[in-house]
Design an enzyme around this catalytic site. Structure first.
Site, short mmCIF file in Angstrom:
data_model
loop_
_atom_site.label_atom_id
_atom_site.label_comp_id
_atom_site.label_asym_id
_atom_site.label_seq_id
_atom_site.Cartn_x
_atom_site.Cartn_y
_atom_site.Cartn_z
N GLU A 79 -8.74 5.64 -10.48
CA GLU A 79 -8.52 5.81 -11.95
C GLU A 79 -7.03 5.68 -12.59
OE1 GLU A 79 -9.57 9.72 -12.18
OE2 GLU A 79 -11.71 9.49 -12.44
N HIS B 159 -3.57 4.13 -2.29
CA HIS B 159 -4.43 3.46 -1.64
C HIS B 159 -5.11 4.23 -0.42
CE1 HIS B 159 -1.67 0.10 -3.24
NE2 HIS B 159 -2.77 -0.11 -3.88
N LEU C 32 0.89 -1.22 0.01
CA LEU C 32 -0.09 0.07 0.03
C LEU C 32 0.98 1.17 -0.08
CD1 LEU C 32 -2.67 -1.17 2.57
CD2 LEU C 32 -2.88 -1.34 0.02
#
Ligand code: PAF
Length: 286
Positions: free
Chosen positions: A157, A46, A42
């Site tokens: 995205e 995130h 992460l």
């Protein structure tokens, strides 16, 4: 209810039955749930998705599962970074309620043989170079969404084609979840945050922002009237001249990812390119 014990850290569910028991407790208290699916390793991108999830629902779960079915045999499954303890600590600091970390046998028990056949936004781009990829993503995401029963699921995205594929799949299968896009988080020099950036040598790291720069120049050129095909070719040349091996640079319809057919369409520019042995992807809207 709804308050996280940040000191104690998130509850960790290692199997689907533990996940369902935890979700039952949330539901029993009348709480909504948002899921952030991840493969761990992460980073701040995130955590930004987690923050978005926290604004959407009373409870937030993060799944950590390095999904074998979305890696081809020649890809980086075995060397994909696994940093579980650090990940859980980051999620504790972010105030996440629940971490779902199933093992491969929980997700793909012996005899598992179901697949999801995709078309539409799954056609082309990544699929031209990683033909296995979206079937692996689709099956694991469908399982994570149905196992958790989340009301919302947040997808970055940065993996734009994945976001469109998952959105289409959730719609087509009437999954009772709202797929929510999360904006890409970038380094100061424009490089999109990615778990794979840690593979880059210092020299490659210095070159990597050329992708975002080329995309930004292409988007501005299209807005100023340059035909998308011309702008895309220029971006591809810029990236290749910086020493990357380009898989694709493309201008597609931002919703369907189909080829452009008119001047009125929303446009997304998408890139995949190799820097040494690391494959980077990025995209921006026009
Ligand atoms: O984007 C990712 O990290 C993965 O593709 C996902 C959505 C967690 C599925 O394994």
């Amino acid at each position: 209810m709804g308050q996280v014990d940040v000191l104690q850290g998130p509850q960790v569910a290692g199997s689907v039955s533990e996940l369902r028991a935890a979700v039952r407790q949330f539901r029993g208290a009348g709480e909504t749930l948002a899921l952030v699916p991840t493969m761990g390793a992460l980073h701040e991108g995130h955590i930004a998705l987690v923050r978005q999830a926290q604004a959407l629902a009373q409870r937030v779960a993060v799944s950590i599962f390095v999904n074998p079915t979305q890696f081809a045999p020649n890809e980086d499954f075995s060397r994909y970074p696994r940093t579980f303890d650090t990940d859980v600590e980051k999620l504790r600091q972010a105030g996440v309620d629940l971490v779902y970390a199933p093992g491969p046998a929980d997700m793909y028990p012996p005899g598992f043989c179901t697949q999801i056949s995709l078309s539409g936004p799954a056609l082309g781009l990544e699929t031209d170079f990683r033909s296995h990829f979206f079937s692996g993503v689709a099956i694991v995401v469908a399982k994570l969404l149905t196992q958790s029963g989340a009301d919302f699921a947040v997808f970055g995205e940065k993996d734009y084609q994945q976001l469109r594929v998952v959105t289409q799949m959730a719609r087509d299968l009437d999954l009772a979840v709202q797929i929510v896009p999360g904006p890409t988080v970038r380094e100061a020099d424009g490089l999109a945050l990615s778990s794979r950036n840690r593979y880059l040598s210092p020299e490659d790291r210095a070159v990597a922002p050329v992708i975002y720069k080329a995309l930004t120049v292409a988007a501005a050129a299209i807005r100023a009237g340059t035909p998308p095909t011309t702008a895309v070719l220029a971006a591809s040349t810029t990236i290749a001249e910086a020493g990357l091996r380009v898989d694709y640079v493309a201008a597609r319809n931002a919703d369907t990812l189909a080829d452009l057919t008119s001047h009125q369409e929303p446009i997304r520019l998408l890139v995949a390119a190799w820097l040494g042995s690391t494959r980077l992807i990025d995209n921006i809207g026009v």
